[in-house]
Design an enzyme around this catalytic site. Sequence first.
Site, PDB file in Angstrom:
ATOM      1  N   GLY A  17     -16.509   3.703  55.165  1.00 34.72           N
ATOM      2  CA  GLY A  17     -17.712   3.855  54.354  1.00 34.72           C
ATOM      3  C   GLY A  17     -17.411   4.211  52.918  1.00 34.72           C
ATOM      4  O   GLY A  17     -18.306   4.621  52.178  1.00 34.72           O
ATOM      5  N   ASP A  18     -16.160   4.059  52.502  1.00 38.86           N
ATOM      6  CA  ASP A  18     -15.774   4.449  51.147  1.00 38.86           C
ATOM      7  C   ASP A  18     -15.241   3.272  50.332  1.00 38.86           C
ATOM      8  O   ASP A  18     -14.514   3.460  49.369  1.00 38.86           O
ATOM      9  CB  ASP A  18     -14.726   5.566  51.207  1.00 38.86           C
ATOM     10  CG  ASP A  18     -14.655   6.356  49.910  1.00 38.86           C
ATOM     11  OD1 ASP A  18     -15.720   6.657  49.329  1.00 38.86           O
ATOM     12  OD2 ASP A  18     -13.534   6.663  49.455  1.00 38.86           O
TER      13      ASP A  18
END
Length: 194
Positions: free
Chosen positions: A75-76
Site C-alpha cells: 500500500g506504499d
Amino acid sequence: RRLLIIERFDLRPDCAYLGCEDFCVLNGVRPHGRYDGSYELLARRIGQFVSPQQQRAALEQLFLMLALSCAVENGDAHLKNFAVVYEHATATVSLAPAYDMVSTTPYVPRDVLALTLAGSKEFPNRPGILAFGRQSCGLTAARVTELLDRIDSGVRKASAQIRRYIKQHPDFRRAGEHLLATFDRGLSRLKTPK
C-alpha cells in the site's frame, strides 16, 4: 537479521551519480502530495518523460511493479516510489528499477493502494489489473498473462523461502505466517477467475 544491504540503482559503476527524478517531481507536487494521483497518470507521464526507445520497456516494467505491489499488498507504491534515471541532461531517460517494495497489510491490515487504479484504491482483481495493462500500458492480453505468471512464480518462490526461514528461525513464525497469508491473498486476487 541485523544488517540490510541495498544496491544503489542511482550510481554508475564508477560511483558517479545518475540523474534521478521521482514522479512527485515529474508531476510538480511536493512530497506531501505523494498519495495524490493514479497509476494511469504514471503511465501517461512515462509517455512524456521516458525516452521514446525506452517507453515500451518502461510501461511493461510499470505494469510488473504494480502487479507485484498488488500480489504482496504493498500500500506504499506512491509517487515518490517511482522514478526516472538518466546519465546527463541529454541522455536516454529510463524508468528506475523497483525500489521500496514492501508488504504493508501485515502491519496495516486494512491498507489499500497508495494511488488510484480505475478510480479506486482497493487492490484490484485480475480483470482490473488486466485492464490497466491493456489500456494504460499498451500490452497485449497474452503479454499481461505472461507477466502475471512471472509475478505468481516469483511470489511463490519467495513464499517457499519464507517457509524455510520459519523452520530455521521459529521466532519468525508469526511474522512469516502473516507474510504468507498476505502473499496468498494477493495472488488469489490476481488469478484467472474460474
